[in-house]
Design a protein around this motif. Structure first.
Motif, PDB file in Angstrom:
ATOM      1  N   LEU A  20       2.592   7.819  -1.754  1.00  0.00           N
ATOM      2  CA  LEU A  20       3.957   7.280  -1.757  1.00  0.00           C
ATOM      3  C   LEU A  20       4.144   6.305  -0.599  1.00  0.00           C
ATOM      4  O   LEU A  20       4.833   5.289  -0.727  1.00  0.00           O
ATOM      5  CB  LEU A  20       4.978   8.420  -1.693  1.00  0.00           C
ATOM      6  N   GLU A  21       3.514   6.614   0.533  1.00  0.00           N
ATOM      7  CA  GLU A  21       3.564   5.711   1.682  1.00  0.00           C
ATOM      8  C   GLU A  21       2.865   4.391   1.333  1.00  0.00           C
ATOM      9  O   GLU A  21       3.360   3.312   1.666  1.00  0.00           O
ATOM     10  CB  GLU A  21       2.880   6.375   2.875  1.00  0.00           C
ATOM     11  N   SER A  22       1.739   4.486   0.623  1.00  0.00           N
ATOM     12  CA  SER A  22       1.037   3.280   0.162  1.00  0.00           C
ATOM     13  C   SER A  22       1.955   2.460  -0.731  1.00  0.00           C
ATOM     14  O   SER A  22       2.067   1.243  -0.575  1.00  0.00           O
ATOM     15  CB  SER A  22      -0.221   3.645  -0.636  1.00  0.00           C
ATOM     16  N   ALA A  23       2.605   3.138  -1.667  1.00  0.00           N
ATOM     17  CA  ALA A  23       3.520   2.452  -2.585  1.00  0.00           C
ATOM     18  C   ALA A  23       4.589   1.697  -1.789  1.00  0.00           C
ATOM     19  O   ALA A  23       4.861   0.524  -2.054  1.00  0.00           O
ATOM     20  CB  ALA A  23       4.179   3.462  -3.522  1.00  0.00           C
ATOM     21  N   TYR A  24       5.147   2.363  -0.810  1.00  0.00           N
ATOM     22  CA  TYR A  24       6.228   1.804   0.016  1.00  0.00           C
ATOM     23  C   TYR A  24       5.743   0.593   0.805  1.00  0.00           C
ATOM     24  O   TYR A  24       6.465  -0.401   0.932  1.00  0.00           O
ATOM     25  CB  TYR A  24       6.710   2.910   0.953  1.00  0.00           C
ATOM     26  N   VAL A  25       4.520   0.679   1.331  1.00  0.00           N
ATOM     27  CA  VAL A  25       3.929  -0.441   2.077  1.00  0.00           C
ATOM     28  C   VAL A  25       3.785  -1.651   1.145  1.00  0.00           C
ATOM     29  O   VAL A  25       4.166  -2.774   1.493  1.00  0.00           O
ATOM     30  CB  VAL A  25       2.550  -0.044   2.675  1.00  0.00           C
ATOM     31  N   TYR A  26       3.272  -1.415  -0.067  1.00  0.00           N
ATOM     32  CA  TYR A  26       3.092  -2.513  -1.021  1.00  0.00           C
ATOM     33  C   TYR A  26       4.439  -3.113  -1.430  1.00  0.00           C
ATOM     34  O   TYR A  26       4.559  -4.321  -1.608  1.00  0.00           O
ATOM     35  CB  TYR A  26       2.332  -2.038  -2.263  1.00  0.00           C
ATOM     36  N   LEU A  27       5.439  -2.265  -1.573  1.00  0.00           N
ATOM     37  CA  LEU A  27       6.772  -2.764  -1.949  1.00  0.00           C
ATOM     38  C   LEU A  27       7.335  -3.670  -0.852  1.00  0.00           C
ATOM     39  O   LEU A  27       7.891  -4.736  -1.135  1.00  0.00           O
ATOM     40  CB  LEU A  27       7.718  -1.582  -2.212  1.00  0.00           C
ATOM     41  N   ALA A  28       7.137  -3.257   0.400  1.00  0.00           N
ATOM     42  CA  ALA A  28       7.608  -4.066   1.535  1.00  0.00           C
ATOM     43  C   ALA A  28       6.859  -5.396   1.588  1.00  0.00           C
ATOM     44  O   ALA A  28       7.459  -6.454   1.803  1.00  0.00           O
ATOM     45  CB  ALA A  28       7.411  -3.298   2.839  1.00  0.00           C
ATOM     46  N   MET A  29       5.557  -5.343   1.364  1.00  0.00           N
ATOM     47  CA  MET A  29       4.744  -6.558   1.382  1.00  0.00           C
ATOM     48  C   MET A  29       5.161  -7.493   0.253  1.00  0.00           C
ATOM     49  O   MET A  29       5.215  -8.714   0.431  1.00  0.00           O
ATOM     50  CB  MET A  29       3.262  -6.200   1.237  1.00  0.00           C
ATOM     51  N   ARG A  39       5.040 -16.228  -5.050  1.00  0.00           N
ATOM     52  CA  ARG A  39       5.412 -15.422  -6.212  1.00  0.00           C
ATOM     53  C   ARG A  39       4.222 -14.691  -6.815  1.00  0.00           C
ATOM     54  O   ARG A  39       4.360 -13.573  -7.307  1.00  0.00           O
ATOM     55  CB  ARG A  39       6.046 -16.310  -7.288  1.00  0.00           C
ATOM     56  N   GLY A  40       3.049 -15.325  -6.770  1.00  0.00           N
ATOM     57  CA  GLY A  40       1.846 -14.683  -7.315  1.00  0.00           C
ATOM     58  C   GLY A  40       1.492 -13.437  -6.526  1.00  0.00           C
ATOM     59  O   GLY A  40       1.277 -12.358  -7.092  1.00  0.00           O
ATOM     60  N   ALA A  41       1.475 -13.585  -5.208  1.00  0.00           N
ATOM     61  CA  ALA A  41       1.153 -12.457  -4.334  1.00  0.00           C
ATOM     62  C   ALA A  41       2.221 -11.372  -4.474  1.00  0.00           C
ATOM     63  O   ALA A  41       1.904 -10.175  -4.527  1.00  0.00           O
ATOM     64  CB  ALA A  41       1.052 -12.923  -2.883  1.00  0.00           C
ATOM     65  N   ALA A  42       3.483 -11.796  -4.571  1.00  0.00           N
ATOM     66  CA  ALA A  42       4.578 -10.824  -4.713  1.00  0.00           C
ATOM     67  C   ALA A  42       4.387  -9.984  -5.973  1.00  0.00           C
ATOM     68  O   ALA A  42       4.552  -8.761  -5.948  1.00  0.00           O
ATOM     69  CB  ALA A  42       5.920 -11.540  -4.739  1.00  0.00           C
ATOM     70  N   GLY A  43       4.015 -10.640  -7.063  1.00  0.00           N
ATOM     71  CA  GLY A  43       3.788  -9.931  -8.328  1.00  0.00           C
ATOM     72  C   GLY A  43       2.595  -8.985  -8.243  1.00  0.00           C
ATOM     73  O   GLY A  43       2.649  -7.849  -8.715  1.00  0.00           O
ATOM     74  N   TRP A  44       1.543  -9.461  -7.605  1.00  0.00           N
ATOM     75  CA  TRP A  44       0.323  -8.638  -7.425  1.00  0.00           C
ATOM     76  C   TRP A  44       0.671  -7.377  -6.632  1.00  0.00           C
ATOM     77  O   TRP A  44       0.285  -6.264  -6.998  1.00  0.00           O
ATOM     78  CB  TRP A  44      -0.729  -9.466  -6.691  1.00  0.00           C
ATOM     79  N   LEU A  45       1.388  -7.569  -5.559  1.00  0.00           N
ATOM     80  CA  LEU A  45       1.740  -6.441  -4.683  1.00  0.00           C
ATOM     81  C   LEU A  45       2.715  -5.490  -5.374  1.00  0.00           C
ATOM     82  O   LEU A  45       2.664  -4.277  -5.168  1.00  0.00           O
ATOM     83  CB  LEU A  45       2.329  -6.964  -3.361  1.00  0.00           C
ATOM     84  N   ARG A  46       3.559  -6.027  -6.242  1.00  0.00           N
ATOM     85  CA  ARG A  46       4.505  -5.193  -6.982  1.00  0.00           C
ATOM     86  C   ARG A  46       3.758  -4.301  -7.991  1.00  0.00           C
ATOM     87  O   ARG A  46       4.106  -3.139  -8.187  1.00  0.00           O
ATOM     88  CB  ARG A  46       5.532  -6.080  -7.690  1.00  0.00           C
ATOM     89  N   LEU A  47       2.716  -4.864  -8.612  1.00  0.00           N
ATOM     90  CA  LEU A  47       1.899  -4.052  -9.528  1.00  0.00           C
ATOM     91  C   LEU A  47       1.184  -2.943  -8.759  1.00  0.00           C
ATOM     92  O   LEU A  47       1.009  -1.834  -9.243  1.00  0.00           O
ATOM     93  CB  LEU A  47       0.871  -4.930 -10.256  1.00  0.00           C
ATOM     94  N   GLN A  48       0.789  -3.275  -7.546  1.00  0.00           N
ATOM     95  CA  GLN A  48       0.114  -2.296  -6.699  1.00  0.00           C
ATOM     96  C   GLN A  48       1.057  -1.140  -6.337  1.00  0.00           C
ATOM     97  O   GLN A  48       0.654   0.011  -6.297  1.00  0.00           O
ATOM     98  CB  GLN A  48      -0.408  -3.016  -5.452  1.00  0.00           C
ATOM     99  N   TRP A  49       2.321  -1.485  -6.116  1.00  0.00           N
ATOM    100  CA  TRP A  49       3.337  -0.451  -5.832  1.00  0.00           C
ATOM    101  C   TRP A  49       3.410   0.528  -7.012  1.00  0.00           C
ATOM    102  O   TRP A  49       3.425   1.727  -6.837  1.00  0.00           O
ATOM    103  CB  TRP A  49       4.675  -1.126  -5.507  1.00  0.00           C
ATOM    104  N   GLU A  50       3.409  -0.032  -8.228  1.00  0.00           N
ATOM    105  CA  GLU A  50       3.478   0.811  -9.428  1.00  0.00           C
ATOM    106  C   GLU A  50       2.243   1.698  -9.538  1.00  0.00           C
ATOM    107  O   GLU A  50       2.343   2.874  -9.892  1.00  0.00           O
ATOM    108  CB  GLU A  50       3.597  -0.059 -10.684  1.00  0.00           C
ATOM    109  N   GLU A  51       1.077   1.126  -9.227  1.00  0.00           N
ATOM    110  CA  GLU A  51      -0.167   1.909  -9.288  1.00  0.00           C
ATOM    111  C   GLU A  51      -0.128   3.091  -8.324  1.00  0.00           C
ATOM    112  O   GLU A  51      -0.531   4.199  -8.660  1.00  0.00           O
ATOM    113  CB  GLU A  51      -1.363   1.019  -8.926  1.00  0.00           C
TER     114      GLU A  51
END
Ligand SMILES: [Fe+2]
Ligand SMILES: [Fe+2]
Length: 170
Positions: A20-29, A39-51
């Motif tokens: 969950l901490e990982s998810a939160y870090v990715y969401l912040a990033m 926008r590309g990086a933002a989308g990539w990091l958002r998918l990572q949050w979901e993962e």
């Protein structure tokens, strides 16, 4: 009588917190990248949050399914600011390396306890971490190649934006 022992479920609960901490870090990033028009990086990091949320829920379901108690803990505040995209992915790699070390320690605990079901579950996480470290390492290499030039950065950002839900590791 739970089918998962207290020491193992405690260790699994700690891992839920890390996911969950990982998810939160990715969401912040992701929010930071969006603010920088990456926008590309933002989308990539958002998918990572979901993962990462899925990694956490998989553990939650496992503990519940084995008669253990899910015990959610507080999540550390992630940083809101980053120097640049290279800084983001260097932090991603460092973070994932720490997660890998934690999963390995957890695996050792399950092995010593002869908890085979937990080891079988953790096999998935061990495999996942190989990709979780390889992907940011590749992105760091790309960003280093691109240097500090706007066209290079735009190209990497575009590449990151090509990641889709169908190919989460890409
Ligand atoms: Fe994870
Ligand atoms: Fe991860």
């Amino acid at each position: 009588m739970p089918r998962v022992t207290k020491p193992i479920s405690d260790a699994l609960n700690d891992q839920i917190n890390r996911e969950l901490e990982s998810a939160y870090v990715y969401l912040a990033m992701s929010a930071w990248a969006d603010g920088k028009n990456l926008r590309g990086a933002a989308g990539w990091l958002r998918l990572q949050w979901e993962e990462e949320l899925q990694h956490a829920t998989k553990l939650i379901d496992y503990i519940a399914g084995r008669g253990g108690t899910v015990d959610l803990k507080a999540i550390t505040k992630p940083p809101a600011r980053y120097k640049d995209l290279l800084d983001v992915f260097r932090q991603v790699l460092k973070h994932e390396e720490a997660v890998t070390a934690a999963i390995n320690a957890l695996y050792g605990k399950a092995a010593r306890a002869r908890d085979y079901a937990t080891q079988a579950l953790l096999d998935w996480y061990v495999n996942e971490q190989v990709e979780e470290e390889n992907t940011p390492a590749e992105i760091i290499a790309m960003l280093e190649l691109a240097g500090d030039t706007p066209p290079g950065l735009l190209m990497v950002d575009q590449h990151l934006g090509e990641r889709s839900r169908a190919a989460p590791g890409a």
